[in-house]
Write a protein that holds these residues in place. Structure first.
Motif, PDB file in Angstrom:
ATOM      1  N   LEU A 159      -3.242 128.392   9.368  1.00 43.95           N
ATOM      2  CA  LEU A 159      -3.753 129.368  10.333  1.00 43.95           C
ATOM      3  C   LEU A 159      -4.711 128.715  11.328  1.00 43.95           C
ATOM      4  CD1 LEU A 159      -3.957 132.304  11.302  1.00 43.95           C
ATOM      5  CD2 LEU A 159      -5.751 132.658   9.598  1.00 43.95           C
ATOM      6  N   MET A 160      -5.555 127.817  10.844  1.00 46.64           N
ATOM      7  CA  MET A 160      -6.496 127.154  11.741  1.00 46.64           C
ATOM      8  C   MET A 160      -5.772 126.250  12.732  1.00 46.64           C
ATOM      9  SD  MET A 160      -9.285 128.505  10.986  1.00 46.64           S
ATOM     10  CE  MET A 160     -10.235 127.534  12.145  1.00 46.64           C
ATOM     11  N   ARG A 161      -4.670 125.647  12.330  1.00 48.82           N
ATOM     12  CA  ARG A 161      -3.905 124.834  13.275  1.00 48.82           C
ATOM     13  C   ARG A 161      -3.370 125.691  14.424  1.00 48.82           C
ATOM     14  NH1 ARG A 161      -1.808 119.704  12.024  1.00 48.82           N
ATOM     15  NH2 ARG A 161      -2.520 118.882  10.015  1.00 48.82           N
ATOM     16  N   LEU A 162      -2.917 126.912  14.105  1.00 47.75           N
ATOM     17  CA  LEU A 162      -2.427 127.805  15.156  1.00 47.75           C
ATOM     18  C   LEU A 162      -3.561 128.263  16.065  1.00 47.75           C
ATOM     19  CD1 LEU A 162       0.110 130.027  13.166  1.00 47.75           C
ATOM     20  CD2 LEU A 162       0.571 128.002  14.548  1.00 47.75           C
ATOM     21  N   ILE A 163      -4.718 128.515  15.476  1.00 46.35           N
ATOM     22  CA  ILE A 163      -5.847 128.993  16.279  1.00 46.35           C
ATOM     23  C   ILE A 163      -6.370 127.880  17.191  1.00 46.35           C
ATOM     24  CG2 ILE A 163      -8.222 129.858  16.125  1.00 46.35           C
ATOM     25  CD1 ILE A 163      -7.430 131.338  13.602  1.00 46.35           C
ATOM     26  N   ARG A 164      -6.269 126.645  16.740  1.00 41.73           N
ATOM     27  CA  ARG A 164      -6.760 125.531  17.556  1.00 41.73           C
ATOM     28  C   ARG A 164      -5.884 125.278  18.787  1.00 41.73           C
ATOM     29  NH1 ARG A 164      -8.477 123.204  12.465  1.00 41.73           N
ATOM     30  NH2 ARG A 164      -6.421 122.236  12.165  1.00 41.73           N
ATOM     31  N   SER A 165      -4.667 125.815  18.784  1.00 43.04           N
ATOM     32  CA  SER A 165      -3.826 125.760  19.994  1.00 43.04           C
ATOM     33  C   SER A 165      -3.505 127.200  20.403  1.00 43.04           C
ATOM     34  CB  SER A 165      -2.552 124.966  19.721  1.00 43.04           C
ATOM     35  OG  SER A 165      -1.850 125.501  18.618  1.00 43.04           O
ATOM     36  N   PRO A 166      -4.473 127.917  20.971  1.00 41.91           N
ATOM     37  CA  PRO A 166      -4.310 129.362  21.175  1.00 41.91           C
ATOM     38  C   PRO A 166      -3.238 129.727  22.189  1.00 41.91           C
ATOM     39  CG  PRO A 166      -6.327 128.585  22.220  1.00 41.91           C
ATOM     40  CD  PRO A 166      -5.779 127.428  21.442  1.00 41.91           C
ATOM     41  N   LEU A 167      -3.070 128.925  23.240  1.00 41.58           N
ATOM     42  CA  LEU A 167      -2.135 129.321  24.291  1.00 41.58           C
ATOM     43  C   LEU A 167      -0.687 129.280  23.790  1.00 41.58           C
ATOM     44  CD1 LEU A 167      -1.769 130.177  27.194  1.00 41.58           C
ATOM     45  CD2 LEU A 167      -1.673 127.755  27.844  1.00 41.58           C
ATOM     46  N   SER A 168      -0.296 128.165  23.195  1.00 41.38           N
ATOM     47  CA  SER A 168       1.081 128.061  22.703  1.00 41.38           C
ATOM     48  C   SER A 168       1.340 129.041  21.567  1.00 41.38           C
ATOM     49  CB  SER A 168       1.352 126.631  22.242  1.00 41.38           C
ATOM     50  OG  SER A 168       0.476 126.276  21.179  1.00 41.38           O
ATOM     51  N   SER A 169       0.354 129.228  20.690  1.00 46.09           N
ATOM     52  CA  SER A 169       0.525 130.187  19.587  1.00 46.09           C
ATOM     53  C   SER A 169       0.644 131.608  20.119  1.00 46.09           C
ATOM     54  CB  SER A 169      -0.655 130.082  18.615  1.00 46.09           C
ATOM     55  OG  SER A 169      -0.745 128.787  18.072  1.00 46.09           O
ATOM     56  N   LEU A 170      -0.181 131.958  21.114  1.00 45.63           N
ATOM     57  CA  LEU A 170      -0.116 133.297  21.673  1.00 45.63           C
ATOM     58  C   LEU A 170       1.218 133.554  22.363  1.00 45.63           C
ATOM     59  CD1 LEU A 170      -1.587 135.958  22.223  1.00 45.63           C
ATOM     60  CD2 LEU A 170      -2.521 134.925  24.302  1.00 45.63           C
ATOM     61  N   MET A 171       1.753 132.572  23.046  1.00 44.44           N
ATOM     62  CA  MET A 171       3.061 132.741  23.691  1.00 44.44           C
ATOM     63  C   MET A 171       4.153 132.995  22.658  1.00 44.44           C
ATOM     64  SD  MET A 171       2.582 132.581  26.951  1.00 44.44           S
ATOM     65  CE  MET A 171       4.221 132.283  27.585  1.00 44.44           C
ATOM     66  N   THR A 172       4.123 132.235  21.572  1.00 48.52           N
ATOM     67  CA  THR A 172       5.116 132.453  20.508  1.00 48.52           C
ATOM     68  C   THR A 172       4.928 133.822  19.872  1.00 48.52           C
ATOM     69  OG1 THR A 172       5.102 130.071  20.074  1.00 48.52           O
ATOM     70  CG2 THR A 172       6.088 131.483  18.402  1.00 48.52           C
ATOM     71  N   TRP A 173       3.702 134.209  19.616  1.00 47.41           N
ATOM     72  CA  TRP A 173       3.433 135.531  19.030  1.00 47.41           C
ATOM     73  C   TRP A 173       3.911 136.655  19.949  1.00 47.41           C
ATOM     74  CZ3 TRP A 173      -1.942 133.587  17.267  1.00 47.41           C
ATOM     75  CH2 TRP A 173      -1.884 133.191  15.927  1.00 47.41           C
ATOM     76  N   LEU A 174       3.724 136.503  21.248  1.00 53.35           N
ATOM     77  CA  LEU A 174       4.151 137.545  22.183  1.00 53.35           C
ATOM     78  C   LEU A 174       5.666 137.671  22.233  1.00 53.35           C
ATOM     79  CD1 LEU A 174       1.670 137.102  25.179  1.00 53.35           C
ATOM     80  CD2 LEU A 174       1.800 139.010  23.576  1.00 53.35           C
ATOM     81  N   VAL A 175       6.365 136.534  22.200  1.00 58.12           N
ATOM     82  CA  VAL A 175       7.834 136.595  22.187  1.00 58.12           C
ATOM     83  C   VAL A 175       8.323 137.306  20.933  1.00 58.12           C
ATOM     84  CG1 VAL A 175       9.927 135.197  22.101  1.00 58.12           C
ATOM     85  CG2 VAL A 175       8.077 134.565  23.646  1.00 58.12           C
ATOM     86  N   ILE A 176       7.739 136.972  19.789  1.00 61.34           N
ATOM     87  CA  ILE A 176       8.125 137.634  18.534  1.00 61.34           C
ATOM     88  C   ILE A 176       7.763 139.111  18.577  1.00 61.34           C
ATOM     89  CG2 ILE A 176       7.710 137.663  16.044  1.00 61.34           C
ATOM     90  CD1 ILE A 176       7.135 134.655  16.254  1.00 61.34           C
ATOM     91  N   ALA A 177       6.601 139.438  19.164  1.00 57.62           N
ATOM     92  CA  ALA A 177       6.165 140.833  19.217  1.00 57.62           C
ATOM     93  C   ALA A 177       7.113 141.679  20.062  1.00 57.62           C
ATOM     94  CB  ALA A 177       4.741 140.909  19.780  1.00 57.62           C
ATOM     95  N   VAL A 178       7.556 141.148  21.201  1.00 53.10           N
ATOM     96  CA  VAL A 178       8.491 141.898  22.044  1.00 53.10           C
ATOM     97  C   VAL A 178       9.813 142.127  21.306  1.00 53.10           C
ATOM     98  CG1 VAL A 178       9.823 141.803  24.174  1.00 53.10           C
ATOM     99  CG2 VAL A 178       7.423 141.152  24.192  1.00 53.10           C
ATOM    100  N   ALA A 179      10.277 141.083  20.607  1.00 48.57           N
ATOM    101  CA  ALA A 179      11.539 141.217  19.866  1.00 48.57           C
ATOM    102  C   ALA A 179      11.426 142.229  18.736  1.00 48.57           C
ATOM    103  CB  ALA A 179      11.965 139.858  19.315  1.00 48.57           C
ATOM    104  N   LEU A 180      10.266 142.359  18.115  1.00 48.52           N
ATOM    105  CA  LEU A 180      10.085 143.327  17.034  1.00 48.52           C
ATOM    106  C   LEU A 180       9.736 144.714  17.554  1.00 48.52           C
ATOM    107  CD1 LEU A 180       8.053 141.227  14.422  1.00 48.52           C
ATOM    108  CD2 LEU A 180      10.460 141.835  14.334  1.00 48.52           C
ATOM    109  N   ALA A 181       9.038 144.778  18.701  1.00 51.34           N
ATOM    110  CA  ALA A 181       8.580 146.073  19.206  1.00 51.34           C
ATOM    111  C   ALA A 181       9.734 146.909  19.758  1.00 51.34           C
ATOM    112  CB  ALA A 181       7.520 145.867  20.281  1.00 51.34           C
ATOM    113  N   LEU A 182      10.754 146.276  20.320  1.00 50.62           N
ATOM    114  CA  LEU A 182      11.846 147.039  20.915  1.00 50.62           C
ATOM    115  C   LEU A 182      12.599 147.888  19.883  1.00 50.62           C
ATOM    116  CD1 LEU A 182      13.508 147.775  23.372  1.00 50.62           C
ATOM    117  CD2 LEU A 182      14.864 145.707  23.029  1.00 50.62           C
TER     118      LEU A 182
END
Length: 344
Positions: free
Chosen positions: A56-79
Motif C-alpha cells: 500500500l505504501m508503494r502505491l501511495i508513494r506514486s500517487p499520480l499513476s496509482s490514482l489514474m489506475t484507480w480511476l480507470v478501475i472505478a469507471v469500469a466498476l461504476a457503470l
C-alpha cells in the motif's frame, strides 16, 4: 596406615573422591511443539501484514499513476453498478404500478343491481381483494353521459344499455401479473359476469423490457470485469518488470515462489479495493445529482418515489468484487511473468 574412607564413597586411583554424575536431561515439555507452531503462525501473519502495508505504501508513494489506475478501475466498476441501481429503482416503481392494476367486472344486462351488489360483497371477502367499488347501472349511465358528451342522445333511450360494474383492487401479495391473471380467469367463469377487463399488457411489456435491460447489464458488467482484470494484470506486469533485479536477488538467497509473488498479489488487491471505493463514490454522487430532477418529476405525477442508493449489502458486494478482480488480475500476471524470471 590406611586412609579413612567415608561410608558410601568409592576410592579412586589417586585417592580422591569421584565427582557425582551429571543430572539426566529433563524430557521436553508437551507444549513446546504447540508453542513453536503458534510462533510460526504469528510470524506468517506478521509477514502478511508487513507485505500488505508495504504494498500500500508503494502505491501511495506514486500517487499520480496509482490514482489514474484507480480511476480507470472505478469507471469500469461504476457503470454496471449504477445500471443495477437504476434497474432496482425502476423495478420497485414497476411493482407499485403492477399492484395498482384494477380488475373491472361487467355484469350481464339481465342481472339487476341488487344481485350484482350481493356478488360484490361476496367478492370483497376473498383474500385476493384489497378493496371493492360497486357502480350500479344508473351511476354507470350518468358517468358515461358526463364523459362521452352524448348526454342528449342517451336521454332518448327507453332502457339503460349499460350494466352494473364491480371494480376490484388486488391485494399487494396478489398484485403480480401472473396471480392477477389467474384471478381474472376465475372471475370470468362466474355466471353473473359478462366480461372481465384487466389491463396488464403494458405491465408485461415493461417487465420484459426490464428483463432485457437486466441481462444486458450483466453482459456489460462481465465485459467490464474482464477489462478490470486485464488492466490490473498489465499494471502488475509492469511492476514485475521494474522490480526484476530485486526478484532475482530474492530468489538467489533462497526466496520461495509464494514469498516472491506475495507483494504483487497484495498490490492487485489494493488496486481492486481502491477502484471499488472510488466506484462507490462515483455512483452515490451520480444518484445525488439525479435525485433532485427525479423528485420533481415524481411530484408532478403526485408520487412519493425517491431514488434509493447503494445498500450495505450492495456496497459490500461491490467491495468484494473489486478485491476479487484485483487479486485475479494480479494472479494471472504473476503466473504468466514471474515464473520466467529465474537466476542463471
Amino acid at each position: 596406615m590406611k586412609e579413612n574412607i567415608p561410608r558410601g564413597a568409592s576410592p579412586s586411583r589417586s585417592g580422591r573422591k569421584q565427582p557425582p554424575p551429571p543430572p539426566a536431561e529433563a524430557p521436553p515439555r508437551q507444549g513446546a511443539s504447540a508453542g513453536l507452531e503458534q510462533s510460526g503462525l504469528e510470524a506468517y501473519f506478521a509477514h502478511h501484514r508487513l507485505i500488505a502495508r508495504d504494498s500500500l505504501m508503494r502505491l501511495i508513494r506514486s500517487p499520480l499513476s496509482s490514482l489514474m489506475t484507480w480511476l480507470v478501475i472505478a469507471v469500469a466498476l461504476a457503470l454496471p453498478c449504477g445500471l443495477f441501481v437504476m434497474l432496482g429503482n425502476l423495478g420497485g416503481l414497476t411493482e407499485g404500478l403492477e399492484g395498482a392494476s384494477r380488475v373491472s367486472l361487467y355484469m350481464k344486462l339481465d342481472v339487476d343491481d341488487q344481485a350484482a351488489y350481493k356478488l360484490a360483497q361476496k367478492l370483497k371477502e376473498r383474500p385476493e381483494v384489497q378493496s371493492m367499488q360497486f357502480i350500479n347501472r344508473t351511476q354507470a349511465l350518468e358517468e358515461f353521459k358526463s364523459l362521452s358528451g352524448w348526454g342528449d342522445v342517451l336521454a332518448y333511450l327507453d332502457d339503460n344499455p349499460l350494466p352494473a360494474v364491480i371494480v376490484l383492487q388486488p391485494a399487494p401479495e396478489y398484485g403480480q401479473a401472473e396471480k392477477v391473471q389467474a384471478f381474472t380467469e376465475t372471475l370470468s367463469k362466474l355466471p353473473e359476469v359478462d366480461n372481465v377487463q384487466l389491463d396488464l399488457q403494458w405491465v408485461k411489456r415493461l417487465n420484459a423490457l426490464f428483463e432485457v435491460l437486466g441481462r444486458s447489464t450483466l453482459a456489460i458488467g462481465a465485459l467490464l470485469g474482464l477489462a478490470v482484470i486485464l488492466i490490473i494484470g498489465n499494471t502488475i506486469r509492469l511492476a514485475i518488470e521494474n522490480r526484476k533485479d530485486e526478484i532475482l536477488v530474492v530468489k538467489l538467497v533462497g526466496g520461495t515462489d509464494p514469498f516472491v509473488r506475495r507483494p504483487f498479489l497484495y498490490t492487485g488487491f489494493w488496486y481492486g479495493v481502491g477502484g471499488a471505493l472510488l466506484a462507490w463514490l462515483l455512483v452515490n454522487m451520480a444518484l445525488l445529482w439525479l435525485s433532485g430532477p427525479v423528485n420533481q418529476l415524481a411530484a408532478l405525477y403526485y408520487s412519493s418515489f425517491n431514488l434509493s442508493g447503494l445498500s450495505i449489502e450492495a456496497s459490500s458486494l461491490l467491495l468484494l468484487t473489486g478485491s476479487f478482480l484485483g487479486c485475479g488480475g494480479a494472479w494471472l500476471a504473476v503466473r504468466r511473468h514471474l515464473d520466467d524470471i529465474e537466476p542463471k
